[in-house]
Design an enzyme around this catalytic site. Structure first.
Site, PDB file in Angstrom:
ATOM      1  N   LYS A  70     -24.797  28.660 -59.122  1.00  0.00           N
ATOM      2  CA  LYS A  70     -23.628  29.501 -58.842  1.00  0.00           C
ATOM      3  C   LYS A  70     -22.804  29.600 -60.112  1.00  0.00           C
ATOM      4  O   LYS A  70     -22.912  28.749 -60.996  1.00  0.00           O
ATOM      5  CB  LYS A  70     -22.795  28.862 -57.736  1.00  0.00           C
ATOM      6  CG  LYS A  70     -21.837  29.797 -57.048  1.00  0.00           C
ATOM      7  CD  LYS A  70     -22.496  30.606 -55.942  1.00  0.00           C
ATOM      8  CE  LYS A  70     -21.567  31.671 -55.385  1.00  0.00           C
ATOM      9  NZ  LYS A  70     -22.114  32.325 -54.194  1.00  0.00           N
ATOM     10  N   THR A  83     -25.899  40.436 -46.210  1.00  0.00           N
ATOM     11  CA  THR A  83     -25.267  39.195 -45.739  1.00  0.00           C
ATOM     12  C   THR A  83     -24.620  39.433 -44.373  1.00  0.00           C
ATOM     13  O   THR A  83     -24.800  38.641 -43.439  1.00  0.00           O
ATOM     14  CB  THR A  83     -24.230  38.692 -46.761  1.00  0.00           C
ATOM     15  OG1 THR A  83     -24.865  38.613 -48.033  1.00  0.00           O
ATOM     16  CG2 THR A  83     -23.712  37.320 -46.381  1.00  0.00           C
ATOM     17  N   ASN A 100     -17.352  42.662 -48.808  1.00  0.00           N
ATOM     18  CA  ASN A 100     -18.753  43.001 -48.587  1.00  0.00           C
ATOM     19  C   ASN A 100     -19.298  42.391 -47.295  1.00  0.00           C
ATOM     20  O   ASN A 100     -19.881  43.092 -46.454  1.00  0.00           O
ATOM     21  CB  ASN A 100     -19.573  42.546 -49.803  1.00  0.00           C
ATOM     22  CG  ASN A 100     -21.050  42.713 -49.582  1.00  0.00           C
ATOM     23  OD1 ASN A 100     -21.739  41.782 -49.204  1.00  0.00           O
ATOM     24  ND2 ASN A 100     -21.551  43.929 -49.774  1.00  0.00           N
ATOM     25  N   ASP A 130     -20.638  37.884 -55.669  1.00  0.00           N
ATOM     26  CA  ASP A 130     -19.920  37.055 -54.691  1.00  0.00           C
ATOM     27  C   ASP A 130     -18.507  37.648 -54.644  1.00  0.00           C
ATOM     28  O   ASP A 130     -18.333  38.827 -54.991  1.00  0.00           O
ATOM     29  CB  ASP A 130     -19.910  35.574 -55.131  1.00  0.00           C
ATOM     30  CG  ASP A 130     -19.389  34.621 -54.052  1.00  0.00           C
ATOM     31  OD1 ASP A 130     -20.163  34.273 -53.143  1.00  0.00           O
ATOM     32  OD2 ASP A 130     -18.204  34.233 -54.095  1.00  0.00           O
ATOM     33  N   LYS A 180     -29.309  26.453 -48.682  1.00  0.00           N
ATOM     34  CA  LYS A 180     -29.395  27.799 -48.100  1.00  0.00           C
ATOM     35  C   LYS A 180     -30.673  28.484 -48.582  1.00  0.00           C
ATOM     36  O   LYS A 180     -31.440  29.047 -47.805  1.00  0.00           O
ATOM     37  CB  LYS A 180     -28.165  28.594 -48.546  1.00  0.00           C
ATOM     38  CG  LYS A 180     -28.140  30.021 -48.049  1.00  0.00           C
ATOM     39  CD  LYS A 180     -27.015  30.821 -48.676  1.00  0.00           C
ATOM     40  CE  LYS A 180     -25.688  30.096 -48.590  1.00  0.00           C
ATOM     41  NZ  LYS A 180     -24.545  30.966 -48.864  1.00  0.00           N
TER      42      LYS A 180
END
Ligand code: NAP
Length: 446
Positions: A127, A211, A242, A167, A115
Site C-alpha cells: 500500500k 469494489t 468510488n 484508493d 485480502k
C-alpha cells in the site's frame, strides 16, 4: 481474545512500531483469530511466520516537491510499503489524503496481504500514498503532484515487482497522470504496472465499479447463508466516493432502497431513495459537497450533526474510511433493527463495533473479504494487460461475482472448520493467513 502464545508477538509489534495505532489495531484483529491455526500448524510458529508477516519486506518514504498554480512550492511526503510478496508482486492502492502517515499505510498494507490471498489470485500485499490533500486543487496542480510522486516511485515498481492502484483521493484521473509519468521516464508502455487505468489505455471494464459491486455480491451471499432475501430491504451507505457510489448502484439494481450516504462534511437522508444520477453528477462531475445534492433534491435533508448510523435501516455499508463506525454507532444500528453490516471501506468498524455485531449475532462481513472485489478486478486487469486482451463488461462482472461468492464460501467454511460457525471475521483472517503462511513456508527463510 488473543491466544497467550501470540501475546509476546503482539507486544513486540507494539514495541517496534510505536505510535502506529491503526497498524496495531489491524495486527491485533488478525492475531485474535490465529490461536487455533498455530495449534494446528506448529511449523508456522517454528518458522516465525507471524513475526515475519508483521514486518514489511520493504518500506520506502520519500519527498514530493511540487508547485501550485500561483508558483508556491509545497513539500509532501510519499510512501510505499511493500509488505509481503509470498503469493505474487506487491499489490495495493495509493491514498492521497492529509491524514496519511506510515501507521495508516502499514495498516492498509497489512490488511491487503490477507485480502489479496482470499481472492486466490497471484498477488502479494502492499500500500502507499501521501499526505497530499487533493481537495480544492486544480487539475494542473493534481498533475504536477502526481508527476513528482512518480518521479521517485517509478524505480520501486513494475509489473513483476509492485503494482499500485487507486484508493481514497486517487481515481482514474490520478492513475492517468501517474502512468503517463512512468511511461515517460521508463520509455515503456508497461500497462501492468498500475491498475485502475482508463479503459481506452489498458484499463479493465468494471474496475471502477468493482469494489462496490463486489461488496453487494458478498452481502447477497451473507444474507443467503441465513435464507434471507436482499430485495425489498433498506440500506444506509456511508461515503459518496468510488466504493459507495457503485455499492449504491448495485443495491438499487437488486431492489434495495438506499436512503442515505455521506461525505466528510455530513450526510444526506433521502427517504425516497438516493437519486444515483444526481449523486454521480455532484460527486464525479462537479466534485462538489453533498450539500449540493440536498439543494437539488426536494425531500432530501442534509445534516452535519450526529452520524449517518442514526438512520434506521436493515443493511449498513460503511464505505468511507477507517474507524468511522464506533461501538456507540453499532449499538444504535442494533437498536434500530439492522440485520447486516458489510465493510466497503478498510477497517471502518471499530473493534468495539465489531464485538457488538458479533455478540448480537447479526451478519457481519469484514472488509478484507467484503471489499476484495476491487483488488480482484485489478488482478483481472493485470491478466488482460499481460495477454494484450480486453474482456467485455459482462464477462468481467461475471468473474467478479464468482470470485466474491468463492471468497464468501471460503470464509464461511473456514470459520466452520475452526469451530466459529458463521464468524466471517475469523474465517477471513484464518483463510487468508493460511494461504500466505503456506507460501512463505514453501519459499524458505527470505
Ligand atoms: P474515495 O473515492 O476517495 O471516497 C472516499 C469517501 O469517503 C468520500 O465520500 C470521502 O468524503 C469520505 N471520507 C474520506 N475520509 C473521510 C473521513 N476522514 N471522514 C469522513 N468521510 C471521509 O475513496 P474510495 O476509493 O471510495 O475508498 C473508500 C474506502 O474504501 C477506503 O477505506 C478505501 O481504503 C476502501 N477501499 C477502496 C477500494 C477501491 O477500489 N477504491 C478497494 C477496497 C477498499 P470527502 O469527499 O468529503 O473526502
Amino acid at each position: 481474545m488473543i491466544d497467550e502464545k501470540l501475546e509476546p508477538i503482539y507486544d513486540e509489534v507494539l514495541k517496534r512500531n510505536p505510535g502506529e495505532v491503526e497498524f496495531h489495531q489491524a495486527v491485533r484483529e488478525v492475531l485474535d483469530s490465529l490461536g487455533p491455526v498455530i495449534a494446528k500448524h506448529p511449523e508456522f510458529a517454528e518458522r516465525k511466520i507471524i513475526q515475519r508477516i508483521c514486518e514489511p519486506e520493504r518500506q520506502i518514504i520519500f519527498r514530493v516537491p511540487w508547485t501550485d498554480d500561483a508558483g508556491q512550492v509545497h513539500i509532501n511526503r510519499g510512501m510505499r510499503v511493500e509488505f509481503n510478496s509470498a503469493l505474487g508482486p506487491y499489490k495495493g492502492g495509493l491514498r492521497f489524503h492529509p491524514s496519511v502517515n506510515l501507521g495508516i499505510v502499514k495498516f492498509l498494507g497489512f490488511e491487503q496481504i490477507f485480502k489479496n490471498a482470499l481472492t486466490s489470485l497471484p498477488i502479494g500485499g502492499g500500500k502507499g500514498g501521501s499526505d497530499f490533500d487533493p481537495k480544492g486543487r486544480s487539475d494542473a496542480e493534481i498533475m504536477h503532484f502526481c508527476q513528482s510522486f512518480m518521479t521517485e516511485l517509478y524505480r520501486h515498481i513494475g509489473e513483476y515487482t509492485d503494482v499500485p492502484a487507486g484508493d481514497i483521493g486517487v481515481s482514474t484521473r490520478e492513475i492517468g497522470y501517474l502512468f503517463g509519468q512512468y511511461k515517460r521516464i521508463t520509455n515503456r508502455y508497461e500497462s501492468g504496472v498500475l491498475t485502475g487505468k482508463g479503459t481506452q489505455w489498458g484499463g479493465a471494464l468494471v474496475r471502477t465499479e468493482a469494489t462496490g459491486y463486489g461488496l453487494v455480491y458478498f452481502l447477497e451471499c451473507m444474507l443467503a447463508s441465513r435464507g434471507l432475501e436482499t430485495e425489498g430491504r433498506s440500506a444506509v451507505v456511508s461515503g459518496s466516493g468510488n466504493v459507495a457510489i457503485y455499492a449504491i448502484s448495485k443495491l438499487q439494481d437488486m431492489g434495495v432502497k438506499v436512503i442515505a450516504c455521506s461525505d466528510s462534511n455530513g450526510y444526506v437522508h433521502d427517504a425516497d431513495g438516493i437519486d444515483l444520477d444526481l449523486l454521480k453528477q455532484v460527486k464525479e462531475v462537479e466534485r462538489a459537497r453533498l450539500t449540493r445534492y440536498a439543494e437539488k433534491r426536494p425531500g432530501a435533508r442534509h445534516s452535519d450533526r450526529g452520524t449517518i448510523w442514526q438512520i434506521p435501516c436493515d443493511i449498513a455499508l460503511p464505505c468511507a474510511t477507517q474507524n468511522e463506525l464506533s461501538g456507540k454507532d453499532a449499538a444504535t444500528l442494533l437498536e434500530n433493527g439492522c440485520i447486516a453490516v458489510a465493510e466497503g471501506a478498510n477497517m471502518p468498524a471499530s473493534p468495539e463495533a465489531v464485538r457488538a455485531f458479533t455478540e448480537a449475532g447479526i451478519l457481519f462481513g469484514p472488509g478484507k473479504a467484503a471489499n476484495a472485489g476491487g483488488v480482484a478486478t485489478s488482478a483481472l486487469e493485470m491478466q488482460q494487460n499481460a495477454s494484450r486482451d480486453s474482456w467485455t463488461a459482462d464477462f468481467t462482472e461475471k468473474r467478479l461475482a464468482d470470485i466474491m461468492r468463492s471468497i464468501h464460501r471460503l470464509c464461511f467454511e473456514t470459520a466452520d472448520e475452526f469451530g466459529a460457525e458463521g464468524d466471517l471475521v475469523k474465517g477471513a483472517n484464518i483463510a487468508g493467513f493460511q494461504r500466505v503462511a503456506g507460501g512463505m513456508v514453501a519459499l524458505g527463510l527470505i
